[in-house]
Design a protein around this motif. Sequence first.
Motif, PDB file in Angstrom:
ATOM      1  N   ASP A  97       3.072  10.002  -6.258  1.00 37.49           N
ATOM      2  CA  ASP A  97       3.871  11.224  -6.153  1.00 37.49           C
ATOM      3  C   ASP A  97       3.267  12.242  -5.191  1.00 37.49           C
ATOM      4  O   ASP A  97       2.980  13.376  -5.554  1.00 37.49           O
ATOM      5  CB  ASP A  97       4.056  11.848  -7.531  1.00 37.49           C
ATOM      6  N   ARG A  98       3.064  11.801  -3.963  1.00 35.98           N
ATOM      7  CA  ARG A  98       2.566  12.643  -2.862  1.00 35.98           C
ATOM      8  C   ARG A  98       1.243  13.338  -3.192  1.00 35.98           C
ATOM      9  O   ARG A  98       1.182  14.534  -3.478  1.00 35.98           O
ATOM     10  CB  ARG A  98       3.615  13.670  -2.480  1.00 35.98           C
ATOM     11  N   GLU A 103      -4.840  10.977   0.418  1.00 34.13           N
ATOM     12  CA  GLU A 103      -3.983   9.969   1.030  1.00 34.13           C
ATOM     13  C   GLU A 103      -4.694   9.302   2.208  1.00 34.13           C
ATOM     14  O   GLU A 103      -4.686   8.072   2.331  1.00 34.13           O
ATOM     15  CB  GLU A 103      -2.692  10.639   1.499  1.00 34.13           C
ATOM     16  N   LEU A 105       1.072   4.172  -2.943  1.00 35.95           N
ATOM     17  CA  LEU A 105       0.877   5.593  -2.672  1.00 35.95           C
ATOM     18  C   LEU A 105       2.116   6.418  -3.029  1.00 35.95           C
ATOM     19  O   LEU A 105       1.992   7.575  -3.427  1.00 35.95           O
ATOM     20  CB  LEU A 105       0.489   5.820  -1.221  1.00 35.95           C
ATOM     21  N   ASN A 106       3.297   5.833  -2.906  1.00 40.66           N
ATOM     22  CA  ASN A 106       4.504   6.541  -3.321  1.00 40.66           C
ATOM     23  C   ASN A 106       4.544   6.744  -4.833  1.00 40.66           C
ATOM     24  O   ASN A 106       5.118   7.716  -5.320  1.00 40.66           O
ATOM     25  CB  ASN A 106       5.754   5.808  -2.851  1.00 40.66           C
ATOM     26  N   TRP A 107       3.960   5.828  -5.579  1.00 40.15           N
ATOM     27  CA  TRP A 107       3.891   5.977  -7.043  1.00 40.15           C
ATOM     28  C   TRP A 107       2.998   7.149  -7.437  1.00 40.15           C
ATOM     29  O   TRP A 107       3.150   7.702  -8.517  1.00 40.15           O
ATOM     30  CB  TRP A 107       3.354   4.718  -7.699  1.00 40.15           C
ATOM     31  N   TYR A 134      -5.821   5.313   2.421  1.00 40.29           N
ATOM     32  CA  TYR A 134      -5.423   4.455   3.538  1.00 40.29           C
ATOM     33  C   TYR A 134      -6.635   3.878   4.271  1.00 40.29           C
ATOM     34  O   TYR A 134      -6.620   2.716   4.689  1.00 40.29           O
ATOM     35  CB  TYR A 134      -4.535   5.211   4.526  1.00 40.29           C
ATOM     36  N   CYS A 161       0.820  -1.213   0.000  1.00 44.22           N
ATOM     37  CA  CYS A 161       0.000   0.000   0.000  1.00 44.22           C
ATOM     38  C   CYS A 161       0.851   1.258   0.000  1.00 44.22           C
ATOM     39  O   CYS A 161       0.572   2.207  -0.736  1.00 44.22           O
ATOM     40  CB  CYS A 161      -0.926   0.012   1.212  1.00 44.22           C
ATOM     41  N   VAL A 162       1.895   1.282   0.804  1.00 44.73           N
ATOM     42  CA  VAL A 162       2.770   2.445   0.860  1.00 44.73           C
ATOM     43  C   VAL A 162       3.499   2.620  -0.471  1.00 44.73           C
ATOM     44  O   VAL A 162       3.668   3.744  -0.954  1.00 44.73           O
ATOM     45  CB  VAL A 162       3.763   2.322   2.038  1.00 44.73           C
ATOM     46  N   THR A 163       3.890   1.524  -1.088  1.00 47.32           N
ATOM     47  CA  THR A 163       4.553   1.588  -2.397  1.00 47.32           C
ATOM     48  C   THR A 163       3.624   2.172  -3.452  1.00 47.32           C
ATOM     49  O   THR A 163       4.025   3.032  -4.242  1.00 47.32           O
ATOM     50  CB  THR A 163       5.021   0.183  -2.820  1.00 47.32           C
TER      51      THR A 163
END
Length: 73
Positions: free
Chosen positions: A35-36, A42, A31-33, A46, A27-29
């Motif tokens: 680009d904030r 966000e 969301l990192n894709w 989550y 999930c974090v990966t």
Amino acid sequence: MALSYKARKRWSLVILLIGMPAYVVACVTVLNWLDRPPFWLEIFVYLILGILWALPFKFVFKGIGQEDPDASK
């Protein structure tokens, strides 16, 4: 085929100790894709992902915190 209480207890431990950390990393990966993204998006993502992981495993966790119903008294 229904799982026994002992099998459900073991599978719940596997899911929580191995599956959950892997899901969090995934999930974090993702969301990192993105680009904030904005903070509200966000948080929304989550929350949705936090609920979605548990739905397929609902039958495994049901009744695990209670006494073994098959144990002789």
